[in-house]
Design a protein around this motif. Structure first.
Motif, short mmCIF file in Angstrom:
data_model
loop_
_atom_site.label_atom_id
_atom_site.label_comp_id
_atom_site.label_asym_id
_atom_site.label_seq_id
_atom_site.Cartn_x
_atom_site.Cartn_y
_atom_site.Cartn_z
N GLU A 188 0.83 -1.21 0.00
CA GLU A 188 0.00 0.00 0.00
C GLU A 188 0.86 1.25 0.00
O GLU A 188 1.89 1.33 0.67
CB GLU A 188 -0.91 0.01 1.24
CG GLU A 188 -2.14 -0.83 1.11
CD GLU A 188 -3.02 -0.77 2.35
OE1 GLU A 188 -4.18 -1.20 2.27
OE2 GLU A 188 -2.53 -0.32 3.40
N GLY A 189 0.46 2.23 -0.78
CA GLY A 189 1.19 3.49 -0.83
C GLY A 189 2.42 3.45 -1.69
O GLY A 189 3.21 4.40 -1.72
N THR A 190 2.63 2.33 -2.41
CA THR A 190 3.78 2.20 -3.29
C THR A 190 3.29 2.03 -4.73
O THR A 190 2.09 1.90 -4.98
CB THR A 190 4.65 0.98 -2.92
OG1 THR A 190 4.01 -0.22 -3.38
CG2 THR A 190 4.86 0.89 -1.41
N SER A 191 4.22 1.98 -5.65
CA SER A 191 3.87 1.78 -7.05
C SER A 191 4.01 0.33 -7.47
O SER A 191 3.97 0.01 -8.66
CB SER A 191 4.78 2.65 -7.94
OG SER A 191 6.14 2.30 -7.74
N VAL A 192 4.16 -0.59 -6.49
CA VAL A 192 4.38 -2.00 -6.78
C VAL A 192 3.04 -2.74 -6.82
O VAL A 192 2.40 -2.92 -5.78
CB VAL A 192 5.30 -2.66 -5.73
CG1 VAL A 192 5.47 -4.15 -6.02
CG2 VAL A 192 6.66 -1.96 -5.71
N PRO A 193 2.56 -3.14 -8.00
CA PRO A 193 1.30 -3.87 -8.07
C PRO A 193 1.46 -5.35 -7.71
O PRO A 193 2.54 -5.92 -7.89
CB PRO A 193 0.89 -3.71 -9.54
CG PRO A 193 2.18 -3.58 -10.27
CD PRO A 193 3.14 -2.89 -9.34
#
Length: 379
Positions: free
Chosen positions: A143-148
């Protein structure tokens, strides 16, 4: 034709499936180099070998070695095998905090008996509550990152126990950025024919995130036909690229309306084999790297004329110098053979799926299966 997976915008809807002992940094680099050379750019997603979440968290050296990415590799895609929500969270958080990858995929499709008999792999989506908790844990950690986070699974355990529609719904509901379906049951393993109609059913069932199809894509026509017949948003390619790392250039060109590059002749295949050996030697050291190349030799040489003696020597090669000597004996002018196309890699036979005792009694039992995360990374 593009594919959006969370924050990742891919210029091609083609994904390299993780394969144990194959999709290491050497093979991924080779695929990317050939796509650039033959199609002008690299545009899809190349996923590394599957690693076990527990082994990653415990920082086992062999597992960490498997997570090696090339400096120019982007996006970096890492697949986890996992059975425990807590370990899943720790592993995903480690990947994010230490900038180990740009994308996390989770494998719930492995049909190997040593995995399913403990409740892992393709057996796990039957346990709907546990499956949902695992996906939710990975999503929470990112959450809150760009890692899907994405999820791959099969149709189900067998024809009497389909799980893919529930798995797709649950994964989407817990925040997965995409799902991928290998259109076989665990009982089929890699035999028979993939049931693409089940990809279409999943696409109809899951409408808010991309649905990717996997199974029996051995050429550009197969990929285009799967997308047309099922409506899926992208394709995942596994065994079709064995001995054909240039396949991604052909797929990208076909799906984006460009002319497909001409298949390589034997001289070009020899150069590709040599480059593969060099990359494996860089990653593993020359001795292990050349031993790793041996399993690729039959795939590269499929359909090409070469004497049995030369084939045997190539399949037991141990040094780069020895490989150079053997490759020099091939006729570089031989065109790519038509009969080298089509199915390749392991097929196996269908069979009953090994499961823990009482596994099918309660699909909402969320208990973590005992000992299912002790397997080695890579399958």
């Amino acid at each position: 034709m593009t594919l959006q997976i969370g924050s990742l915008e891919l210029r091609s809807p083609v994904v390299l499936a993780p394969m144990a002992g194959v999709t290491n940094v050497a093979f991924r680099t080779l695929c990317r180099e050939l796509e650039i050379a033959r199609a002008g750019s690299t545009s899809g997603l190349y996923v590394c070998e599957m690693v076990t979440a527990r082994a990653l968290v415990e920082r086992q050296p062999a597992t960490l070695h498997m997570t090696t990415f090339a400096p120019e590799e982007s996006p970096r895609s890492l697949q986890l095998y996992t059975v425990d929500p807590d370990t899943t969270y720790d592993a995903a958080k480690m990947i994010v905090d230490e900038n180990m990858a740009d994308h996390i995929d989770m494998n719930f499709g492995c049909p190997v008996p040593k995995v399913t008999r403990k409740g892992g792999g393709a057996a796990l989506p039957y346990k709907r509550s546990l499956f949902g908790r695992i996906v939710a844990a990975a999503v929470k950690a990112t959450e809150g990152t760009s890692v899907p986070v994405t999820v791959k699974f099969r149709i189900g355990i067998d024809d009497g126990h389909h799980t893919h529609l529930d798995a797709g719904r649950i994964a989407a509901g817990e925040g997965a950025a995409a799902v991928a379906l290998h259109a076989r049951t665990a009982a089929q393993r890699y035999s028979g024919t993939a049931d693409w109609s089940q990809i279409a059913r999943l696409k109809e069932h899951v409408t808010d995130i991309p649905v990717l199809g996997n199974g029996d894509i051995f050429g550009a026509d197969d990929a285009a036909r799967m997308m047309s017949e099922t409506g899926c948003d992208g394709v995942v390619v596994g065994r079709g690229c064995l001995g054909r790392p240039w396949l991604f250039a052909e797929l990208s060109a076909a799906l984006n309306g460009r002319p497909e590059p001409t298949p390589p002749n034997l001289g070009e295949v020899a150069q590709i084999m040599r480059r593969h050996a060099e990359l494996l030697a860089d990653h593993h050291g020359e001795d292990r790297g050349l031993r790793e190349l041996r399993k690729h030799v039959a795939w590269y040489m499929r359909g090409f004329p070469a004497g049995s003696d030369l084939r045997v020597k190539m399949a037991t090669v141990s040094t780069l110098g020895e490989l150079d000597s053997l490759l020099a004996q091939l006729d570089p002018t031989v065109p790519f053979p038509k009969d080298a196309e089509g199915p390749r890699g392991r097929q196996g036979s269908p069979g009953a799926v090994s499961l823990p005792e009482g596994w099918l009694d309660d699909p909402d039992d969320a208990r973590v299966p005992e000992g299912a995360d002790l397997m080695h990374s890579g399958g």
